[in-house]
Every structure is written in C-alpha cells, then in structure tokens.
Write an enzyme that holds these catalytic residues in place. Structure first.
Site, PDB file in Angstrom:
ATOM      1  N   GLU A  43     103.543  14.507   0.106  1.00 62.57           N
ATOM      2  CA  GLU A  43     103.881  14.554   1.578  1.00 62.57           C
ATOM      3  C   GLU A  43     105.396  14.889   1.691  1.00 62.57           C
ATOM      4  O   GLU A  43     106.075  14.508   0.854  1.00 62.57           O
ATOM      5  CB  GLU A  43     103.765  13.049   1.952  1.00 62.57           C
ATOM      6  CG  GLU A  43     102.143  12.453   1.937  1.00 62.57           C
ATOM      7  CD  GLU A  43     101.150  13.239   2.704  1.00 62.57           C
ATOM      8  OE1 GLU A  43     101.592  13.800   3.915  1.00 62.57           O
ATOM      9  OE2 GLU A  43     100.066  13.094   2.233  1.00 62.57           O
ATOM     10  N   VAL A  82     109.047  -1.677 -10.035  1.00 65.27           N
ATOM     11  CA  VAL A  82     109.188  -3.041 -10.760  1.00 65.27           C
ATOM     12  C   VAL A  82     108.172  -3.199 -11.705  1.00 65.27           C
ATOM     13  O   VAL A  82     107.746  -4.232 -12.373  1.00 65.27           O
ATOM     14  CB  VAL A  82     109.344  -4.237  -9.873  1.00 65.27           C
ATOM     15  CG1 VAL A  82     110.586  -4.131  -9.048  1.00 65.27           C
ATOM     16  CG2 VAL A  82     108.162  -4.235  -8.927  1.00 65.27           C
ATOM     17  N   CYS A  87     120.524 -21.716 -11.510  1.00 65.90           N
ATOM     18  CA  CYS A  87     121.486 -21.265 -12.534  1.00 65.90           C
ATOM     19  C   CYS A  87     121.329 -20.138 -13.224  1.00 65.90           C
ATOM     20  O   CYS A  87     122.273 -19.737 -13.921  1.00 65.90           O
ATOM     21  CB  CYS A  87     121.534 -22.621 -13.498  1.00 65.90           C
ATOM     22  SG  CYS A  87     119.974 -22.565 -14.669  1.00 65.90           S
ATOM     23  N   HIS A 130     115.507  -2.045  -8.858  1.00 66.98           N
ATOM     24  CA  HIS A 130     114.852  -3.255  -8.070  1.00 66.98           C
ATOM     25  C   HIS A 130     114.257  -4.401  -9.199  1.00 66.98           C
ATOM     26  O   HIS A 130     113.471  -5.133  -8.692  1.00 66.98           O
ATOM     27  CB  HIS A 130     113.883  -2.557  -7.212  1.00 66.98           C
ATOM     28  CG  HIS A 130     114.349  -1.707  -6.136  1.00 66.98           C
ATOM     29  ND1 HIS A 130     113.582  -1.049  -5.187  1.00 66.98           N
ATOM     30  CD2 HIS A 130     115.615  -1.800  -5.891  1.00 66.98           C
ATOM     31  CE1 HIS A 130     114.419  -0.365  -4.457  1.00 66.98           C
ATOM     32  NE2 HIS A 130     115.436  -0.894  -4.512  1.00 66.98           N
ATOM     33  N   ALA A 150     102.032  13.396  -8.601  1.00 70.57           N
ATOM     34  CA  ALA A 150     102.910  13.483  -9.691  1.00 70.57           C
ATOM     35  C   ALA A 150     102.256  13.631 -10.934  1.00 70.57           C
ATOM     36  O   ALA A 150     102.685  14.697 -11.882  1.00 70.57           O
ATOM     37  CB  ALA A 150     103.611  12.413  -9.727  1.00 70.57           C
ATOM     38  N   CYS A 183     117.992 -26.811 -15.729  1.00 71.17           N
ATOM     39  CA  CYS A 183     118.434 -27.494 -14.549  1.00 71.17           C
ATOM     40  C   CYS A 183     117.563 -28.039 -13.812  1.00 71.17           C
ATOM     41  O   CYS A 183     117.501 -28.643 -12.653  1.00 71.17           O
ATOM     42  CB  CYS A 183     119.356 -26.880 -13.868  1.00 71.17           C
ATOM     43  SG  CYS A 183     118.592 -25.439 -12.901  1.00 71.17           S
TER      44      CYS A 183
HETATM   45  P1  OAD Z   1     106.870   4.081  -0.474  1.00 70.29           P
HETATM   46  O1  OAD Z   1     105.254   3.570  -0.611  1.00 70.29           O
HETATM   47  O2  OAD Z   1     107.759   4.012   0.475  1.00 70.29           O
HETATM   48  O3  OAD Z   1     106.572   5.857  -0.852  1.00 70.29           O
HETATM   49  C1  OAD Z   1     105.793   6.354  -1.815  1.00 70.29           C
HETATM   50  C2  OAD Z   1     105.673   7.804  -1.869  1.00 70.29           C
HETATM   51  O4  OAD Z   1     104.816   8.397  -2.941  1.00 70.29           O
HETATM   52  C3  OAD Z   1     105.392   8.418  -0.640  1.00 70.29           C
HETATM   53  O5  OAD Z   1     106.221   9.447  -0.173  1.00 70.29           O
HETATM   54  C4  OAD Z   1     103.957   9.091  -0.911  1.00 70.29           C
HETATM   55  O6  OAD Z   1     103.829  10.177  -0.179  1.00 70.29           O
HETATM   56  C5  OAD Z   1     104.299   9.342  -2.344  1.00 70.29           C
HETATM   57  N1  OAD Z   1     103.009   9.350  -3.248  1.00 70.29           N
HETATM   58  C6  OAD Z   1     101.861   8.853  -2.911  1.00 70.29           C
HETATM   59  N2  OAD Z   1     100.922   9.280  -4.037  1.00 70.29           N
HETATM   60  C7  OAD Z   1     101.744  10.096  -4.973  1.00 70.29           C
HETATM   61  C8  OAD Z   1     101.347  10.778  -6.108  1.00 70.29           C
HETATM   62  N3  OAD Z   1     100.219  10.510  -6.541  1.00 70.29           N
HETATM   63  N4  OAD Z   1     102.433  11.413  -6.719  1.00 70.29           N
HETATM   64  C9  OAD Z   1     103.687  11.421  -5.885  1.00 70.29           C
HETATM   65  N5  OAD Z   1     104.090  10.981  -4.908  1.00 70.29           N
HETATM   66  C10 OAD Z   1     103.047  10.191  -4.374  1.00 70.29           C
HETATM   67  O7  OAD Z   1     107.631   3.633  -2.164  1.00 70.29           O
HETATM   68  P2  OAD Z   1     108.885   3.836  -2.551  1.00 70.29           P
HETATM   69  O8  OAD Z   1     109.723   4.995  -1.906  1.00 70.29           O
HETATM   70  O9  OAD Z   1     108.941   3.606  -3.892  1.00 70.29           O
HETATM   71  O10 OAD Z   1     111.677  -1.968  -2.603  1.00 70.29           O
HETATM   72  O11 OAD Z   1     109.424   2.357  -1.608  1.00 70.29           O
HETATM   73  C11 OAD Z   1     111.026   2.241  -1.868  1.00 70.29           C
HETATM   74  C12 OAD Z   1     110.819   0.719  -1.916  1.00 70.29           C
HETATM   75  O12 OAD Z   1     110.550   0.240  -0.864  1.00 70.29           O
HETATM   76  C13 OAD Z   1     110.447  -0.210  -3.305  1.00 70.29           C
HETATM   77  O13 OAD Z   1     111.129   0.166  -4.364  1.00 70.29           O
HETATM   78  C14 OAD Z   1     110.335  -1.142  -2.779  1.00 70.29           C
HETATM   79  C15 OAD Z   1     109.963  -1.251  -1.176  1.00 70.29           C
HETATM   80  O14 OAD Z   1     110.300  -1.952  -0.137  1.00 70.29           O
HETATM   81  C16 OAD Z   1     111.874  -3.304  -2.907  1.00 70.29           C
HETATM   82  O15 OAD Z   1     110.875  -3.917  -2.927  1.00 70.29           O
HETATM   83  C17 OAD Z   1     113.428  -3.718  -2.705  1.00 70.29           C
END
Ligand code: OAD
Length: 248
Positions: free
Chosen positions: A216, A105, A132, A121, A232, A151
């Site tokens: 990981e 986000v 509204c 998201h 990345a 509103c």
């Molecule tokens: P997570 O925090 O669950 O996962 C982050 C991932 O990034 C992990 O697998 C890490 O190993 C990896 N990581 C860390 N550093 C990195 C780097 N430098 N390069 C590449 N990878 C790296 O985050 P998301 O998978 O994005 O949703 O989480 C998904 C959703 O959970 C989010 O969008 C959010 C959250 O709840 C909502 O808020 C609806």
C-alpha cells in the site's frame, strides 16, 4: 519486478552501494501470521493503544495488560520468520554492511539470523522490574504478573509504550546507521509512529536513496526513489535475486 521507477534507475542505485539500512515495521511479519497494527483486522482495530500500551493502563490494570502481551507472545512464539526476513539476512552476503532497524517487538529478524538488529521498540521477550529496572527472565510456568525477586515491584514487558522514550543507545545507533548508509530500505511500515518514522525522512533529507517495499502507499511513497508494491515475502526475495544477478 513492478516498481514506480524505470528499471534503468533501479540497478545503478544498488550497483555501487556498500552500506544498506533496512527499516522494518509490522508488515514484514504479516506473512508470518503476526497481525499488523493499522490494517482493518490489525491490533489497534480491536484495542485502543491508550487502553493497553501505556504505563497508566498497566498501573490501573496490570493483569489485563499482561494478558494482552501474553497473547501476543503466544502468537509470536508459534510464528516463524518468513521469506522476507530471510531475504534480509541474504543481503549480508551482498553488501559490506547491513543494519536492520526494526519497530517490531517479535524478535523474528534475530531468529532469522540477521546480525545487526536494532529493536527501537524493545522486545516481547524482554522483561524488567517497573520499580528497579532489574531485567527479569520469565519462566514457562508463570501465571499472571510476576514480582521482582529483588524489590517486589511489578514486572513489566520490555517494550516501549506510548509516551515513553526510545532506548537512547539504540536510537543513536539507528541514527548513525541512517546517516552513514548508501541505501535506506523501508519495509512494511506505515511510517506514522514517531520518532521511529523520522528515520526514512532523515535519510531523504541527507540525499540517501530510499526504497520502499509495501503493498500500500504510505506517507513516504511520494518521496521514495523507488516504491516496490507488493508483500515483503515476495518482493524482497526478488530484489535479492536481482541484486545477485546484477551486482558485480
Ligand atoms: P502498521 O500496522 O502501522 O503498518 C503496517 C504496514 O505494513 C502497512 O503500511 C501495510 O500496508 C504494510 N503491510 C501489510 N502487509 C504487508 C506485507 N505482507 N509486506 C509488506 N508490507 C505489508 O505497523 P508499523 O508501521 O510497524 O509501536 O507501526 C509502527 C508502530 O506503531 C509499531 O511499532 C507500534 C505501533 O503502535 C509501538 O507499539 C510503540
């Protein structure tokens, strides 16, 4: 480049591809200083999702939830896109079509210059009336939760909270891109939050080539065609460099 598959498998995979989907999560922004969700020092290590990222939390204590999002906006506004975001922009010079499907986000893909970005998201920078749904533009001077000029309803962050549906038009575009791509690149996501996490598995079920970039292992790693183990910000520029060198 270290990967779990032989190099000979890696090059042909990308050689004939025209359409690439890049599916990203919090890990792509980690090197920009934006905390991930599930690492030991991540956002959910300090706060429980059920306490902050849902409608009931907002209704029972709007100021507290608003403050938390203000804190996250502050972090993101100070952050800059990193070499991973910029490498993804570069993919547009290599492939005919590049779609970025992000769970983030933070708006960093758009700030980096990617063209087709689907924010599953929502965005920390979008706001709307809880009552509204009229979009609302935050002014810099504002303190506390604003009210809708039309509103009087409370203004909420334009993000998807737990228990809420993903924006349907964006989800459909993301699904269409997944169905039509040649390569699905999953970057920096733990692939545990659904429905977003369905997409890499949909790609696999359709026989797409799936490449993961993550330091990981994740639930996806065992099934991915190639797993590039590393941050990345390092792995994506190397991938782009290699594609530039090898793709005719
Ligand atoms: P997570 O925090 O669950 O996962 C982050 C991932 O990034 C992990 O697998 C890490 O190993 C990896 N990581 C860390 N550093 C990195 C780097 N430098 N390069 C590449 N990878 C790296 O985050 P998301 O998978 O994005 O949703 O989480 C998904 C959703 O959970 C989010 O969008 C959010 C959250 O709840 C909502 O808020 C609806």
């Amino acid at each position: 480049m270290s990967n779990t598959g032989p190099e000979s498998e890696y090059e042909p995979l990308f050689q004939n591809a025209n359409h690439i989907v890049v599916f990203t999560g919090a890990g792509i922004s980690a090197e920009s200083g934006v905390p991930t969700f599930r690492s030991p020092d991540g956002i959910w290590a300090k706060f429980k999702p059920e306490e902050l990222a849902n409608i009931n939390a907002f209704m029972s204590n709007p100021e507290r939830v608003w403050e938390w999002y203000q804190h996250r906006r502050d972090i993101v506004e100070k952050a800059e896109p990193n070499s991973g975001h910029y490498a993804i922009v570069e993919l547009e010079r290599i492939f005919d079509r590049v779609d970025i499907i992000t769970q983030n986000v933070d708006g960093l893909h758009i700030r980096a210059g990617s063209t087709h970005v689907y924010e599953l998201h929502g965005s920390l920078h979008a706001h709307r009336c809880l009552n509204c749904s009229t979009p609302y533009t935050l002014s810099l001077k504002e303190q506390g939760v604003p009210h809708c000029p039309s509103c009087g309803g409370l203004i909420r962050p334009g993000v998807v909270w737990f228990g809420e549906d993903l924006p349907s038009a964006i989800w459909q575009q993301a699904e269409e891109a997944t169905r039509s791509c040649d390569i699905f690149l999953s970057v920096g996501t733990s692939t545990v939050v659904y429905p977003a996490a369905q997409l890499p598995f949909l790609a696999l079920s359709l026989g797409k080539h799936v490449v993961e970039v993550n330091p990981e292992p994740t639930d996806l790693s065992r099934q991915a065609n190639i797993a590039l183990r590393g941050p990345a910000g390092e792995m994506l520029p190397k991938l782009v460099e290699e594609l530039r060198r090898t793709r005719k």
